[in-house]
Design a protein around this motif. Structure first.
Motif, PDB file in Angstrom:
ATOM      1  N   ASP A 216      -2.381   4.611 -11.770  1.00 58.52           N
ATOM      2  CA  ASP A 216      -3.157   4.246 -10.312  1.00 58.52           C
ATOM      3  C   ASP A 216      -3.835   2.661 -11.296  1.00 58.52           C
ATOM      4  O   ASP A 216      -4.896   2.451 -11.982  1.00 58.52           O
ATOM      5  CB  ASP A 216      -4.807   5.089 -10.895  1.00 58.52           C
ATOM      6  N   SER A 237       0.552   5.276  -8.157  1.00 57.18           N
ATOM      7  CA  SER A 237       0.078   4.711  -7.422  1.00 57.18           C
ATOM      8  C   SER A 237       0.142   3.412  -8.473  1.00 57.18           C
ATOM      9  O   SER A 237      -0.741   2.489  -8.682  1.00 57.18           O
ATOM     10  CB  SER A 237      -1.429   4.932  -7.820  1.00 57.18           C
ATOM     11  N   ASN A 261       3.153   7.160  -4.884  1.00 57.43           N
ATOM     12  CA  ASN A 261       3.102   5.670  -4.695  1.00 57.43           C
ATOM     13  C   ASN A 261       3.704   5.014  -5.039  1.00 57.43           C
ATOM     14  O   ASN A 261       2.438   4.007  -5.918  1.00 57.43           O
ATOM     15  CB  ASN A 261       1.595   6.004  -4.754  1.00 57.43           C
ATOM     16  N   ASN A 262       5.139   4.920  -5.059  1.00 59.20           N
ATOM     17  CA  ASN A 262       5.289   3.533  -5.944  1.00 59.20           C
ATOM     18  C   ASN A 262       6.521   3.135  -4.741  1.00 59.20           C
ATOM     19  O   ASN A 262       6.113   3.161  -3.736  1.00 59.20           O
ATOM     20  CB  ASN A 262       5.780   3.420  -7.215  1.00 59.20           C
ATOM     21  N   PHE A 285       4.933   9.854  -1.986  1.00 57.55           N
ATOM     22  CA  PHE A 285       4.677   7.999  -0.859  1.00 57.55           C
ATOM     23  C   PHE A 285       5.659   7.184  -1.895  1.00 57.55           C
ATOM     24  O   PHE A 285       5.161   6.589  -2.630  1.00 57.55           O
ATOM     25  CB  PHE A 285       3.255   7.974  -1.406  1.00 57.55           C
ATOM     26  N   ASN A 286       7.183   7.604  -1.706  1.00 58.70           N
ATOM     27  CA  ASN A 286       8.055   6.625  -1.804  1.00 58.70           C
ATOM     28  C   ASN A 286       8.850   6.483  -1.081  1.00 58.70           C
ATOM     29  O   ASN A 286       8.761   6.646   0.518  1.00 58.70           O
ATOM     30  CB  ASN A 286       8.684   7.047  -3.532  1.00 58.70           C
ATOM     31  N   LYS A 730      -3.294  13.909  -1.560  1.00 61.58           N
ATOM     32  CA  LYS A 730      -2.802  13.917  -0.928  1.00 61.58           C
ATOM     33  C   LYS A 730      -3.457  13.728   0.479  1.00 61.58           C
ATOM     34  O   LYS A 730      -4.061  14.862   0.909  1.00 61.58           O
ATOM     35  CB  LYS A 730      -1.243  15.139  -0.702  1.00 61.58           C
TER      36      LYS A 730
END
Length: 732
Positions: A216, A237, A261-262, A285-286, A730
């Protein structure tokens, strides 16, 4: 470890037998001798430094009121060295303290442990911290520190733990020296801050490092191998890219790996499964793609696997992890990918599974009947696929089930009466399927239900009293089915209800006239919304779900519902007048009664303070338009078209904001400034709906769907003797 001594027993004080002074001194001396910690004098210089620090601290809870006298053991949060009285530890965590940290704290030259976490200290981190050469731990997490990390930290060669997470204004370039200033550094946590730049090479080679969390932030660069035995690696993140390495140096030690998230690409290498101690893997989240190799099989130590929100394709893996009767996956999330084919039976062998998310894929076939073997299952989401067949009756074997989400599939058949065995169920969403039949009376046994969405199916019949047993109901949608009969008198009496949507059915008769519950009246849903957010986005219901996983593999489930407060009875066969009490419900935010056969006059709207949308179009309402609505500041949609209203609508009473709201009322005069009166004539295309007239945003305004947003937080995950907490958030 604290030693406890027996307290000596003294005789009562008798004046005639007054002990001599030397005897009293001996008694006091003996107490200090046998309980040295009770008489430990604080070093005078350290005492002055602490009082100086305290002078700038706001302490509303008076946690530091004990900082008086010289006895170190009485000073809250302070520990001293037994022989010298020098301060070695300052632990002021979670005391609701605020203010700036004065440099005088740096005069504690023997300080080894400093913990100011969970407060509201602000300003920059004092540069003089670098002079505290004995420091082994600094924890300034969850405060309001700002600026950059001072370079003087490089002088702390004995530092083992540097924890600064949760200071949003703390950031700048990640210091080049962060990986080589202390050869003893074991834990580095800079997560949830504002650091940017790339990770220095030294961080990948720091042999002592065991726990690294940079999640993050705004850190960029390529992810590559770390060359130390890490136990925890959190890089979620950020702005990292590249392919996933094997982390081979941590094969036997890594327990938590989160890169969510990357912008990672490529496939998931099978070598990841060789991480023998891995308990938590989050790659969500990639941009990961390709299929999952059959050789990617994790050990039974893996408790949480989240691969959601990627571009993974191919069939679901037949076997994703080893499992035993007492160990194995607790949470599996493969949602929001492009997996195809059937749900493999092997998934039903994950006996420890408590949360299963396979939504938003391309799955076909039937729900495996053996899903009932997952007796620990609490949350299952198979929505947004192309699953067919009926809801398997064996699902009642999941007797601990709390959330059953099957919407947007091709499921058919009827709702089986035996589903009443799921008496813990809180969320039931089977909307947008082809389910037929009636609501079984036995579902009265589902007394824990809070969210029920049966919309967009082929259900029929009349409403039975089973629904009245759902006492905790917050959201109820039966929209777009074939229900008929009169609306029941109990319709608006649920104590916690926020949304009722019965639109698109064949309900007839009158709208019940009775008392409305406290939820509608007070709007205790208390949805926190940005007033600038489009109406379509605040119409959906939102559920925040959290789960706790502990070493006994138990998952604790909680959720919070927030949504608009509204009633939608549109597109039915309702007749008669609208009850006046409906327009006195102050908490109501939207009301849609359009496309019915309602008549009578429209009461005043002035008491509906929270009203945001009102659609009464396509009825037979008559009389004059009610008075001033300019006080309804939140009202963004008004549609009274295609009725039989008459009289005039003054231009200065707030109605001017809604052009077209009065179309199809030929006897109604709509005043316009300087141009006299305009008749409420139909638009150019007769029969065109209000949604089409006013713009595409309104197409969805009164379509209350069962879109359920899940925030699943794995709050605690204890995978070894040493407890650790991991957060997995999520949105499904």
């Amino acid at each position: 470890m604290e030693l406890k001594w027996d307290v000596p027993v003294f005789r009562p004080w008798i004046p005639s037998k007054l002990p001599s002074l030397p005897l009293l001194l001996m008694l006091v001396l003996s107490l200090c001798l046998f309980s040295p910690t009770k008489c430990l004098d604080l070093d005078p210089d350290d005492k002055s430094s602490l009082l100086c620090f305290n002078s700038s601290v706001q302490d509303p809870n008076r946690s530091l009121a004990t900082w008086v006298g010289s006895n170190c053991t009485n000073w809250t949060g302070i520990s001293c060295e037994n022989r010298t009285g020098r301060v070695v530890s300052v632990n002021l965590a979670n005391m609701n303290l605020s203010g700036k940290v004065l440099p005088c704290l740096c005069n504690l030259s023997f300080l080894e442990y400093l913990n100011l976490s969970g407060n509201n200290f602000n300003g920059t981190i004092p540069t003089c911290f670098g002079s505290l050469a004995s420091l082994k731990t600094i924890d300034l997490s969850h405060n309001s520190f700002s600026g950059v990390l001072p370079d003087n930290i490089t002088r702390l060669g004995q530092l083992r733990e540097l924890v600064l997470n949760g200071n949003r204004q703390l950031g700048g370039d990640l210091p080049w020296w962060i990986g080589n200033f202390s050869s003893n550094l074991e834990k580095l946590d800079l997560s949830s801050n504002s650091f940017n730049g790339e990770m220095p090479d030294s961080l990948f080679h720091l042999k002592s490092l065991r726990h690294l969390d940079l999640g993050d932030n705004y850190i960029s660069g390529n992810v590559h191998e770390f060359y130390q035995s890490l136990e925890f690696l959190g890089l979620a993140s950020n702005k990292l890219f590249g392919t996933l390495p094997c982390f081979s140096a941590s094969t036997k030690s890594l327990t938590v790996l989160t890169l969510a998230n990357n912008s990672l690409v490529g496939g998931i290498p099978t070598c990841i499964a060789s991480l023998e101690a891995l308990a938590h893997l989050n790659l969500s989240f990639n941009h990961l793609s390709y299929g999952i190799s059959p050789r990617l099989v994790f050990t039974e130590k893996l408790l949480v696997l989240d691969l959601s929100f990627n571009d993974l394709s191919g069939p679901l893996p037949g076997k994703i992890a080893e499992a035993t009767e007492k160990s194995g996956l607790v949470l599996l999330d493969l949602s929001h990918n492009r997996f195809s084919g059937k749900i493999p039976l092997k998934i039903t062998e994950l006996k420890s599974l408590q949360a299963l998310f396979l939504s938003h894929n391309l799955l076909i076939g039937e729900i495996p009947a053996r899903i009932g073997n997952l007796t620990y299952l609490q949350v299952v989401d198979l929505s947004h696929n192309s699953l067919s067949g009926s809801i398997p009756l064996d699902i009642v074997g999941c007797f601990q089930l709390l959330a059953l989400i099957l919407n947007n599939n091709n499921l058919s058949g009827e709702i089986q009466p035996e589903l009443d065995a799921l008496d813990s169920l809180k969320i039931l969403d089977v909307s947008h399927n082809k389910i037929s039949g009636e609501i079984p009376l036995t579902l009265a046994g589902l007394k824990s239900l809070e969210v029920v969405d049966l919309s967009s199916n082929n259900l029929s019949g009349t409403l039975n009293d089973a629904i009245t047993k759902w006492l905790n109901l917050k959201y109820l949608s039966l929209a777009h089915n074939r229900f008929s009969g009169n609306l029941p008198s109990w319709l608006f009496t649920f104590e916690a209800i926020q949304v009722i949507d019965f639109s698109g059915n064949k309900f007839s008769g009158f709208i019940p006239d009775g008392n409305f519950n406290i939820s509608f009246r007070s709007n205790n849903g208390n949805s926190v919304r940005d007033p600038k957010v489009p109406f379509i986005s605040v119409k959906s219901i939102e559920i925040k779900v959290s789960a706790m996983v502990i070493d006994t593999s138990e998952l604790s489930f909680t959720f919070k519902v927030s949504s608009m407060v509204g009633i939608d009875l549109s597109d039915n066969l309702l007749r008669g007048e609208i009850p006046n009490v409906l327009f006195e419900v102050e908490g109501l935010e939207y009301l849609n009664l359009s496309y019915n056969y309602l008549d009578g006059q429209l009461p005043s709207l002035e008491k509906m303070w929270n009203l945001r949308a009102l659609d009464l179009s396509h009825n037979s309402l008559s009389g004059q338009i009610p008075g001033n609505i300019s006080t309804l500041k939140d009202l963004i949609l008004l549609n009274l078209s295609y009725n039989s209203f008459s009289g005039s609508v003054p231009v200065n009473q707030g109605y001017r904001r809604f052009p077209g709201a009065f179309a199809g009322n030929p006897d109604l005069c709509v005043e316009s400034s300087g141009e006299g009166c305009e008749r409420g004539s139909p638009p150019a295309e007769p029969g065109k709906t209000f949604e089409e007239v006013e713009g595409p945003i309104l197409v969805w305004v009164f379509c209350v769907s069962a879109f359920v947003s899940f925030y699943l937080g794995v709050v605690g995950l204890f995978c070894s003797a040493r407890a650790r907490s991991y957060i997995l958030q999520k949105k499904v």
